[in-house]
Design a protein around this motif. Structure first.
Motif, PDB file in Angstrom:
ATOM      1  N   GLY C 370       0.776  -1.252   0.000  1.00 20.01           N
ATOM      2  CA  GLY C 370       0.000   0.000   0.000  1.00 20.01           C
ATOM      3  C   GLY C 370       0.798   1.289   0.000  1.00 20.01           C
ATOM      4  O   GLY C 370       0.232   2.360  -0.215  1.00 20.01           O
ATOM      5  N   SER C 371       2.111   1.257   0.221  1.00 17.75           N
ATOM      6  CA  SER C 371       2.827   2.551   0.321  1.00 17.75           C
ATOM      7  C   SER C 371       2.855   3.312  -0.986  1.00 17.75           C
ATOM      8  O   SER C 371       2.848   4.541  -0.999  1.00 17.75           O
ATOM      9  CB  SER C 371       4.271   2.411   0.807  1.00 17.75           C
ATOM     10  N   GLU C 374      -0.440   4.984  -1.480  1.00 18.58           N
ATOM     11  CA  GLU C 374      -0.533   6.075  -0.505  1.00 18.58           C
ATOM     12  C   GLU C 374       0.222   7.313  -1.014  1.00 18.58           C
ATOM     13  O   GLU C 374      -0.257   8.435  -0.927  1.00 18.58           O
ATOM     14  CB  GLU C 374       0.072   5.590   0.823  1.00 18.58           C
ATOM     15  N   LEU C 375       1.407   7.073  -1.538  1.00 18.54           N
ATOM     16  CA  LEU C 375       2.226   8.158  -2.083  1.00 18.54           C
ATOM     17  C   LEU C 375       1.470   8.866  -3.216  1.00 18.54           C
ATOM     18  O   LEU C 375       1.459  10.101  -3.297  1.00 18.54           O
ATOM     19  CB  LEU C 375       3.553   7.574  -2.585  1.00 18.54           C
ATOM     20  N   LYS C 377      -1.771   8.884  -3.724  1.00 19.66           N
ATOM     21  CA  LYS C 377      -2.954   9.551  -3.168  1.00 19.66           C
ATOM     22  C   LYS C 377      -2.589  10.923  -2.595  1.00 19.66           C
ATOM     23  O   LYS C 377      -3.278  11.917  -2.825  1.00 19.66           O
ATOM     24  CB  LYS C 377      -3.564   8.667  -2.073  1.00 19.66           C
ATOM     25  N   LYS C 378      -1.496  10.961  -1.856  1.00 18.30           N
ATOM     26  CA  LYS C 378      -1.043  12.223  -1.270  1.00 18.30           C
ATOM     27  C   LYS C 378      -0.754  13.258  -2.344  1.00 18.30           C
ATOM     28  O   LYS C 378      -1.001  14.444  -2.166  1.00 18.30           O
ATOM     29  CB  LYS C 378       0.241  11.987  -0.460  1.00 18.30           C
ATOM     30  N   GLN C 381      -3.860  15.130  -3.359  1.00 20.30           N
ATOM     31  CA  GLN C 381      -4.810  15.493  -2.313  1.00 20.30           C
ATOM     32  C   GLN C 381      -5.549  16.794  -2.629  1.00 20.30           C
ATOM     33  O   GLN C 381      -6.713  16.959  -2.266  1.00 20.30           O
ATOM     34  CB  GLN C 381      -4.118  15.544  -0.945  1.00 20.30           C
TER      35      GLN C 381
END
Lengths: 429, 429, 429, 429
Positions: C370-371, C374-375, C377-378, C381
């Protein structure tokens, strides 16, 4: 600027492949022995001052994007010294023993040549002090491409002064090599160019550098760095073979080695492995600029190498070469323009070092396993026959070869086993 | 097959630029004097037997498309002889004095080596007769790439027999050069390859060829033809500089020249002009394969050159070289697969010859006008200064150069005048 | 030919990463569950009849090199049937469930169209029988590029008959897709081409195919396979975006999907990952031709993919697409010309399957970790802010956006974290 | 700065092909009628403010080299106005009617957005006055790639303000088109990118621009300028077909046209002619950025076009398109870095205009001669047959086509006559 430049960042340690820590090595373990040598001695990693501390993120269409907290927006002498201190903190935290520099990047130009030289002297004195006994330049070089005075080529009067001084400085700092990187030695169009005259002059300039090196007692290796083009349409040191031809033509073949850069290799239409092998078998493999390009772009992207397969091929060549010392691996690589966090500088270097370390481990595994070497040996078994031996000894003339060929008839042609070679190679990754 | 092969096609004549006749020269005028030499002597045009008479229109995805009326669908000896007669009618109608051949293309393979050689002898005897006193091979070569026996490389036993025989045949037919075109000398992957060993062997093979040439009294030039890749991923004779390095390394530099092909030049990332100049200043410009590639494709398209600007640059190099003799211009070029009329063979050669003729006229115009040479001379005026002269004489060491540089201060940097050079060049077209 | 075609070769089994057995899978484990699906169902691997059983090793410079023991040197109907039996033994030993075919490769041309069709019928009947209940064509296609009749393009009268028949045959054999591969749909020069007229005709032809498919009740997917060039200078289905534009312009967008080939992707200047993503976000990702090119060559090398990093990126796209079914992975890949052992056929396929399996495992690891997600997604944002939401809803006009921009002032620009993304990616390999 | 900016340079006149005057047109004769239209009206040439007046000669490895006498080393408002006056003197002396501008290049950034806008207003007011009644912008654009705020892409809040203002300014100055040039709309790596989300946003942004254009009553054409990459690894508007697919997907196809740049065309692997034809047959050919690249370099060199053959192909497309108005030819081309004389600015533009003028004359000659069109017509004669007509009318289903194919048997395949087409084409040059 007082105190640490990288306050949140510890000394980078080896934590092994299962670590999720971005600020740790997962593969590079400096003191680990591989094929009889410490990892660090196989690599002799070097930080490139210009990319890491002077890279701004500017590109042909865009302004700088990096605003490192220690920068004050000036190009003053004080700023140059502060930056040099940041450099050594970076080197220390990363745990490497070498750095590389351009003269013009470590110290600001002055209004006069005297002032320029004085600035350089002050920064160099500081660098000497900060180096301590453990750290040295892997190599120095004179930056002869940025100023308009070099726009038609740099192996000129002015370049000489710079090379004169930078060679001396590199010697003073205990540098182990010295690089000549052209940049402007080439042409934009043949219509206004006398290529022969320019090459003659370049050879004279390099001969003068050889003489000077000997005079001052510098025992380091002189290196030429092949690059096919950019900024010029054509650079004279196009690739390893072109540079070798130049050195042979002008009687300089014993005085220089090559600094092979992977991104330059691919720009010239070769794999990095090819350029390393070409340099090696011409006796010219002196140093590696450890970076990579983008296979879909036609310019120098200078990325940190992250391709483990490519790193493994690189290390196969390096091992065959018995290592690179007194050369090493210089990270002539830069952060992407959009990478603007201070920690990105560390992440990029760690990624590059881990990739090369994986390459070394894999190459060692392949060599210890032996099946790939065995496959190659089988492919050339006919070279060890009576005829092969005669050819290698220079004793096989056309009459002899014709006689043998008729005697033996149609040869049996064996499979090249490329897919098997690739399977063996991939299995080691 | 009785009578003419090209019944509707007359001897091609020069009719001048206003002619609308597709079967006439608009620019090539064989006997016209240009810069003190007849046009035909500047060019020494040659028809390539393999493309013109053995090209089938097949490509990696497609079957043959050419069904020339004189072909009977076989590869018999009788067919080979008939084809040879067509070749000489073609040469005669086109009005050129040279042809080039591959051994395997002019005569069929037999079941045994003896039969193969006998076939070749018969066809060669016919060719000798058809040549008469005026026509000769510009060069011959041994075709060492098609048969599976050569798949790993051809500088082998078998290749020797072929080269032994083809060199002798070329000599017998009065050929003025002999070409070594590798094709399979290179690699598909470095993983299964010992590049050094292969290059050593290739050098031995070429040395044996030199010895043999001298033994039989062949005074023609031996030529190597650089090509970067295809069919292999990498060919050892990548480009002019790479071939020069190879020749220098193995002490063969005085025994060989280069056959530069424009399409090979662009595949290696260079302009054709660049490769010609590189060969020329290395003393290696021996012959030109007059064709062109497609700037948007990554393989050898071997098209007839139709770009007048490129032809003009080619001729600027040829004139600087004092011509090419005993080399010349070989049309190593083929009809497009979709061009299936017999007259297309003539149209293509006429287009190629007219293009080169325009190039020669334009180059002569540029040279007679003198402004381009003047522009170049001005650009290098500093090379004729006191310092320039000292450098060229090898008398300028670093101390002297530094002293002079300080004395003179910042140099004035002149405009490169590239746009003006291009304007002058274009105005001649 | 009686008995086994591959007598020394067992059914290929999964033995895990430590196996040194060249004839075993080290990574591909058909029944293993990955992200909720069996490995075999993620891939739906297919053997390409044309490469594996009709590939001869010929190249533009060289004759065939493969002499499989079951071949008798003819292109007879009997030989076609024997070859089909070899195909199914190969498929069975390799352990896959699909095959792909060209009509012209599985059966010989006859002297008349009737005979040609009869030949095809006989071979198809045998294939149907040999398929049993488990094996089906992943897709069929009509080979419309080899015969001279197609040299100017194949969406012609004759092509129709072939497509008519091959579509029917594919339907009969239970094929799940049908591919239109142009090959000759493009141009060699625009000077003799009316591109608009040709595209109009091609669209009509494809519309007729859609109508016919519906008429015969074939529910499989129709696929277009983008390729930028070769054999033509330009192919009309250049890349995924070009094919999508064509489909949209002619109202065919809902009737076709794309068959993305990695080697074609790189020839068009894109990464394979890019082409897959382009197809995916246009709703067109239907099938993958699992091969790879050589980054340094400008033609289609059709190698088996062995690059694990590339395979991982491929699988990231496939997983995002929810798999490929009813499409799959067809090995449109061939042995190197120099690979002439029968076992090389197995080694190559095993290498390809293992590489893709490693890619799937790595992609799953990245997704589970998931990292990376996540990266990403950020990074986006701000797209989820009030303004981002307004933009996505189509409610943000220039006045609103200007007002907001002034309100908020200079935006904070975050690091793109490319090196971190690469580190995370590499760590999964 | 008082008086003339280009004191030694007269108004450039047409002197005909025999003139040796570097500061005269040899081919461009503004008022001459060609195919029923004045030369100037075919071209509508435009000077690009950014290259001609803000180009510094800097490159990724080098500092600025241009020190125009009217520059004072600042980026002040006063300097911006002085530069604008130089621009209009240049336009007047060159004898063209159009200019193109980037907002950020004509006026300096202020400390706040308000100040930035005020600066722009002042410069625009001056430009309006200097334009008089004859001169207008061919197009304006917002420069959304240089500032770090755009590093991840520019179709953002801030971009909107700039586009809002620049569209208004272009409208105010009487501009006839408005260009959206991405530059940062693309990605460096797919690993950190959500391509679909970005494209969705870009489409929303462009839709908002369309709405705004209508609101303010701007009737000019909105243009997208395809470019494959640089500075990004991949730009979303890769080539004409990719941009067309994007416009169709998001329902914008009727609101935009394309600005085709020749250098961008070749970077994407196409000939310039191909991109123009692709735009034309998609109804999207709106404007041309008249420049050229170097066929051997992989980046945008933005050279003035000097290749007459290429210019002729460009003009063949433009004539087929019925001209470009309200678009035209913008010289998005720059001096080489080494060209540092003021007169080089004129020489470059004259060379570019003369080249295009030769192209127009040649294209007209080809069209008037008619043989090339006749050759093409013959090639497609079968399209006018009964079957061809049925296909074009959408009335030919598979059954009908199969019936006809069997009826007619093997088609006769005609020669493509490529060499003849090339001969006819070259004869016009």
């Amino acid at each position: 600027w007082e105190g640490e430049f990288f306050p949140g960042i510890p000394k980078i340690k080896y934590e092994g492949p299962n670590s999720k820590n971005h600020l740790a090595f997962k593969y590079y373990n400096a003191e680990e022995m591989i094929l009889g040598k410490k990892m660090k001695d196989w690599f002799r990693f070097s930080v490139a001052f210009w990319h890491t501390f002077r890279g701004t993120g500017a590109d042909p269409f865009g302004a700088p994007t990096k605003y490192w907290p220690w920068e004050d927006g000036t190009n003053s002498l004080a700023m140059a010294k502060r930056r040099m201190r940041a450099n050594f903190e970076f080197i220390d935290k990363l745990g490497v023993d070498f750095w590389c520099f351009h003269d013009r990047d470590i110290a600001p130009d002055g209004k006069t040549l005297e002032e320029t030289n004085k600035n350089l002297d002050e920064v160099v004195a500081l660098a000497k002090e900060l180096q301590g006994s453990k750290i040295h330049p892997l190599w120095g070089t004179s930056q002869l491409f940025h100023h308009p005075r070099y726009m038609h080529g740099a192996a000129t009067r002015y370049a000489t002064i710079c090379s004169y001084i930078t060679l001396s400085v590199t010697h003073y700092l205990g540098g182990e090599n010295y690089v000549f990187w052209g940049g402007r030695e080439g042409y934009q169009t043949l219509l206004n160019t006398d290529m022969e005259k320019e090459l003659d002059h370049m050879a004279r300039f390099l001969q003068a550098a050889v003489d000077f090196k000997k005079k001052i007692g510098f025992n380091g290796t002189l290196l030429i760095e092949p690059k096919p083009q950019e900024p010029t349409k054509h650079q004279y040191d196009w690739d390893a073979a072109t540079a070798a031809n130049f050195l042979r033509k002008y009687g300089l073949i014993d005085e220089f080695k090559l600094n092979i850069e992977c991104n330059h290799a691919t720009l010239s239409g070769h794999s990095c492995h090819h350029e390393l092998e070409t340099a090696r078998i011409n006796g010219l493999l002196g140093n590696i600029d450890a970076n990579t390009g983008d296979p879909q772009t036609g310019w120098d992207t200078d990325q940190f190498m992250t391709d483990v397969a490519e790193a493994t091929m690189v290390m196969l060549s390096v091992i065959k070469n018995g290592g690179l010392a007194p050369g090493g691996f210089n990270f002539d690589a830069k952060l992407r323009r959009e990478s603007t966090d201070v920690e990105d500088l560390f992440i990029a270097h760690i990624g590059g070092m881990d990739t090369m370390a994986r390459g070394l481990r894999n190459a060692a595994k392949l060599i210890e396993d032996g099946s790939l070497a065995e496959l190659v040996k089988k492919r050339y078994q006919s070279f060890d026959s009576e005829v092969g031996t005669a050819i290698e000894a220079g004793k096989a003339d056309f009459e002899y070869l014709e006689k043998k060929a008729i005697e033996w008839g149609e040869p049996k042609v064996l499979s090249g086993k490329q897919e098997l070679a690739e399977m063996i190679f991939q299995s080691a990754l």
